[in-house]
Design a protein around this motif. Sequence first.
Motif, mmCIF file in Angstrom:
data_model
loop_
_atom_site.group_PDB
_atom_site.id
_atom_site.type_symbol
_atom_site.label_atom_id
_atom_site.label_comp_id
_atom_site.label_asym_id
_atom_site.label_seq_id
_atom_site.Cartn_x
_atom_site.Cartn_y
_atom_site.Cartn_z
ATOM 1 N N GLU A 1 0.837 -1.203 0.000
ATOM 2 C CA GLU A 1 0.000 0.000 0.000
ATOM 3 C C GLU A 1 0.873 1.255 0.000
ATOM 4 O O GLU A 1 0.604 2.220 -0.725
ATOM 5 N N GLY A 2 1.921 1.215 0.807
ATOM 6 C CA GLY A 2 2.851 2.336 0.820
ATOM 7 C C GLY A 2 3.442 2.579 -0.560
ATOM 8 O O GLY A 2 3.559 3.721 -1.010
ATOM 9 N N LEU A 3 3.786 1.499 -1.247
ATOM 10 C CA LEU A 3 4.353 1.632 -2.586
ATOM 11 C C LEU A 3 3.328 2.205 -3.556
ATOM 12 O O LEU A 3 3.665 3.003 -4.425
ATOM 13 N N PHE A 4 2.090 1.789 -3.375
ATOM 14 C CA PHE A 4 1.057 2.341 -4.256
ATOM 15 C C PHE A 4 0.930 3.847 -4.043
ATOM 16 O O PHE A 4 0.875 4.618 -4.999
ATOM 17 N N ARG A 5 0.889 4.261 -2.770
ATOM 18 C CA ARG A 5 0.770 5.705 -2.478
ATOM 19 C C ARG A 5 1.949 6.462 -3.065
ATOM 20 O O ARG A 5 1.802 7.532 -3.614
ATOM 21 N N LYS A 6 3.091 5.878 -2.906
ATOM 22 C CA LYS A 6 4.296 6.513 -3.442
ATOM 23 C C LYS A 6 4.190 6.629 -4.965
ATOM 24 O O LYS A 6 4.507 7.666 -5.547
ATOM 25 N N PHE A 7 3.748 5.580 -5.571
ATOM 26 C CA PHE A 7 3.595 5.574 -7.018
ATOM 27 C C PHE A 7 2.598 6.636 -7.454
ATOM 28 O O PHE A 7 2.835 7.420 -8.368
ATOM 29 N N GLN A 8 1.470 6.668 -6.755
ATOM 30 C CA GLN A 8 0.421 7.625 -7.076
ATOM 31 C C GLN A 8 0.953 9.060 -6.979
ATOM 32 O O GLN A 8 0.734 9.882 -7.866
ATOM 33 N N LYS A 9 1.681 9.326 -5.926
ATOM 34 C CA LYS A 9 2.240 10.665 -5.731
ATOM 35 C C LYS A 9 3.228 11.003 -6.836
ATOM 36 O O LYS A 9 3.281 12.132 -7.315
ATOM 37 N N THR A 10 4.027 10.017 -7.199
ATOM 38 C CA THR A 10 5.015 10.268 -8.244
ATOM 39 C C THR A 10 4.323 10.636 -9.544
ATOM 40 O O THR A 10 4.712 11.590 -10.209
ATOM 41 N N VAL A 11 3.295 9.880 -9.886
ATOM 42 C CA VAL A 11 2.579 10.166 -11.131
ATOM 43 C C VAL A 11 1.925 11.554 -11.049
ATOM 44 O O VAL A 11 1.993 12.342 -12.001
ATOM 45 N N GLU A 12 1.341 11.840 -9.904
ATOM 46 C CA GLU A 12 0.719 13.157 -9.754
ATOM 47 C C GLU A 12 1.752 14.269 -9.884
ATOM 48 O O GLU A 12 1.494 15.303 -10.501
ATOM 49 N N ALA A 13 2.923 14.026 -9.305
ATOM 50 C CA ALA A 13 3.969 15.045 -9.369
ATOM 51 C C ALA A 13 4.385 15.280 -10.811
ATOM 52 O O ALA A 13 4.573 16.429 -11.246
ATOM 53 N N VAL A 14 4.498 14.197 -11.567
ATOM 54 C CA VAL A 14 4.878 14.332 -12.973
ATOM 55 C C VAL A 14 3.799 15.103 -13.725
ATOM 56 O O VAL A 14 4.090 16.021 -14.493
ATOM 57 N N ASP A 15 2.571 14.757 -13.449
ATOM 58 C CA ASP A 15 1.473 15.445 -14.135
ATOM 59 C C ASP A 15 1.430 16.921 -13.763
ATOM 60 O O ASP A 15 1.174 17.775 -14.598
ATOM 61 N N LYS A 16 1.671 17.195 -12.496
ATOM 62 C CA LYS A 16 1.651 18.573 -12.039
ATOM 63 C C LYS A 16 2.725 19.378 -12.754
ATOM 64 O O LYS A 16 2.502 20.487 -13.215
ATOM 65 N N ARG A 17 3.880 18.764 -12.860
ATOM 66 C CA ARG A 17 4.979 19.457 -13.527
ATOM 67 C C ARG A 17 4.581 19.760 -14.961
ATOM 68 O O ARG A 17 4.766 20.858 -15.457
#
Lengths: 865, 206
Positions: A729-745
């Motif tokens: 679950e932690g890895l999923f959250r991390k993954f989700q955040k990473t994707v969001e960060a990329v999208d935000k950028r």
Amino acid sequence: MPPKLKTSVDHAPDSPPSPTASYYDMSDDSESEYSTIKHAKVDSGVKLLHAKSKVYVHPSASAKDNVAGHIALIQQKASSPRRESIPSSSTANRATNSSNLLLAWSPENGLSSETKEKYSKVEGSASDSPPKQTYLVPPPPVTTQHSANLGSFAFAVPISEIFSILSRPPSSGWWHGSLVVNTRAGESFPALFFHDSECESTQQHRKRLQRENFDISGQGGGMFWGGDQILTWLKQYVTVERSTHEPNIYLIDPTDSDKLSFGSGGKPTQENVRNVLEGKNKDEQTPQQKQRDQKEDPLGKALTQARWTLLEKFSQVTSFTRRTAESVANNKNIPPQVRRLMQNPQVQTVSDEFDSARLYLARWAMGIAEQSERERNRRIWTAKDMLKKEEGELGDFEILEMDAQGLSLADKRKPVTLKEWDSWFNARTGKLERTIDEAKERIFHGGLDGQDGVRKEAWLFLLGVYEWDSTKDERRAKLNSLRDEYIRLKGAWWERMVDEQGTLEEREWWKEQKMRIEKDVHRTDRHIPIFAGEDIPHPDPDSPFAEAGTNVHLEQMKDMLLTYNEHNRDLGYVQGMSDLLAPIYAIQQDDAVAFWAFAGFMERMERNFLRDQSGMRLQLLTLDHLVQLLDPRLYEHLEKLDSTNFFFFFRMLLVWFKREFEFSDILRLWEGLWSDYLSANFHLFIAMAILEKHREVILEHLKGFDEVLKYVNELSGTIDLPSTLIRAEGLFRKFQKTVEAVDKRNNFMAAPSVRQRNTSAPQENAGTSPDASVPSSPQAQIRAAVIGGPGKSPAAAAARRQDGGASTSGREQTVSDQLAAGMEQEKDKVVSSELRDLLSREIPKLHKSDVQAHGGGVGPSQPGS
Amino acid sequence: MSSRKKILLKVIILGDSGVGKTSLMNQYVNKKFSASYKATIGADFLTKEVLVDDRLVTMQLWDTAGQERFQSLGVAFYRGADCCVLVYDVNNAKSFDTLDSWRDEFLIQASPMDPESFPFVVLGNKVDVGEERRVISSNRAQAFCHAKDDMPYFETSAKEAVNVEEAFQVIARNALAQEESKDFNPDFPETIPINVSGNESNGCSC
């Protein structure tokens, strides 16, 4: 009040022996004070010299099993002859003394109230020296070895029998510091945990230190804790020497040879020399190093060092022999955990099987981690030890986040009972009165109770046999029609077999399939009681199992799989499916119901079994991208090992870890995966979590594809499910955040589109199925992810879900598409379409045409079916 | 001996599902038989150190899933094989008929340097079951193996440990010969350093 008993001084220590006085941390003053004490008659009890309360034994990982007790230093009558076996610098006096002294632990509830009072008097004497008054307590049972018992019983060890004490001060990873007593016979007593915050005397001592020295540090410079005090007690009577090899080990009255091997004195050993040459001398740590070491989990550190020492030894050994294993197992320098592990028969078997010392060591190193994990009562922190801070690609933030979540989720992780489940439904209509998401969330985090039968009902919802929003009546009707359909399908293949219908090719296929199913069912989960029996004669005398016999459940399994072969003739039965059916049947124990639940499961698993293996390749590729994104360093290493095909995860992905976990764990794992609560592909995060757990071993020890495959295969049966679920679950959250960060950028670079999307969010119900707009076939999804802009991607859908409803629709994104079009390529470089699909909660199902094209069955089902 | 490079022989075991690949391997390596091996999924291997003509070699025996559709992933572990063992069940005609296609598939995927000389060994397993159930006769199997470049043939029982040791001795020897023939191939320079004098002394001791 205990009476003051006056006796002759028969075994009090003499004045401090001057040659060894330097071993004492105590002042001469306190020594002489002690020697003036009048002693008690020993036969009426033993003399309590020191005591400390709130010292616990933790017999299991569960805090509720902890047993509170007292640790005490006790003096008994000198009954045994002087120890001749200590030719060290210790004086004869002290040797005598040490055999008269006992280090004891007794559980609180085993003490009479009178004794308890004495304990607390002695403890409260607020000094490191024994009380002037004599307190006699009943003698505890003296032992030199610890029976297999879990340690809820009192024990007392003669100090002369103690070889060493492993000291584990409290650290960020361990709430409670602990001591482990290792005897000269090589036994280890259960760890004694010092619950300092509950212990009055430790708190007092800390305050005193603070007052006196503006410092609360203890033995090694770390914060003072209960265990320090025990060592201080001991130092008054015996030589306590810190091992230079294992700074957490304190040797008690070491012999000269012990000192030579482990202590500070003596000539340099070959190993010492090598350490110096390689700049690894632990004696010459810089202050900074020391400080860092204090902060690290001391056990972890001890193990790392022990491992290094061993690695050096093994590097000279080409073939790992049993003798080496034994000498390691008996080496007292090794922490007791490791020795226990080495004596574990399984480890020895493993050492017999592998001739590769390196691979063996890799398993061994991980085994230590597993062992130390089991000895902890807080699972959540273990990830921290595994992912070394300076190396862990996941970083601290990840772990902290997992922590916070893990703790706050403690309640959510209670299994859903039948009672709770029933409370979700309207008593009259039987309609779900929670949102589907709420129900799924509970099942995802808590799982379903394994005892009360709730699985039988709930699984039918999870597997799509029942609609979540159906009424009781609708479900009954559905089940009735499904029963009819099952009978029809079963009749169809039965006739086919009897009448030998169809083309030659078809008939051959059926014959082959029947044989395949026969063979596989007879080797699927036979250790589970319902599949174990061979109590009825085999109906087919030509079967290879005719002599062995069969049982009714095995026959049901065969019928269901043949019926599936009829139901999905484009694909048919493929090896692995019997593994998927068995748990479902075991829960339902009703062939028609189990069949349809299985058919529901197979809708998402179909892609694993295609003839061209395209579905498996897609998942292995997605895992490849996931590792690339989340752990580039590990990925780089796997690339070097020619292992980025991720073939070593094939088995886990094909049958959803069925061969890796115990049957009962599989039930819990699968229901969580079926909930699709975070991702319909959450199984890939489970895989990632397993990989991450072992990343250090892979990075450090594995040197080729074959070693990786062997290592991963051998994990079977060793993986801890609860912590894996949390890590995933932690890895999923991390993954989700990473994707969001990329999208935000990317959105930031295309600023206008962001503004536009934010201001024009129209209404779309994101409630129960937020990703309903995402096309369902993998191919279509890939197209969508490549063509669609960030807003349309499942990533945004996930963000939407988190924001609690407000959402965007597809229309605005055409604008942002245009604006972001220039960056599309760059974006895809970072987050592949395969990865974006991981954010979808839509179950990946194949189109019928895909199955027809790639299924490898005998073609379309008969018309009208 | 000590100066010589340690030799790893890679052996791939193929054949229809349920013919006894896993059982044969376990009987040979662990001297154990269990009626309850699960169907192999993916791939796994066991290693065993053996003496072949006085030389110590490590055999790495690769076990694979028997259903043909899983073979497309085989490339990953067929590479570098030194010998291929084809297994069938003497009580199952289909498993004998497919031997040819197993052989062809292996040659395609492993693409050995010299396919004609690549060593195969055929094992007819489950001879313990009894003559009344047997469908492939010894003669028929031998004729087949003879026709295919004289592949060595053994009739085995993993259950009763019949002929298993003998078969794997031959497998090891043929694999070693294959491994050594690679040394003359410039495509595999890393395996060239072989102690020639060691070989000679070896020859003497035979």
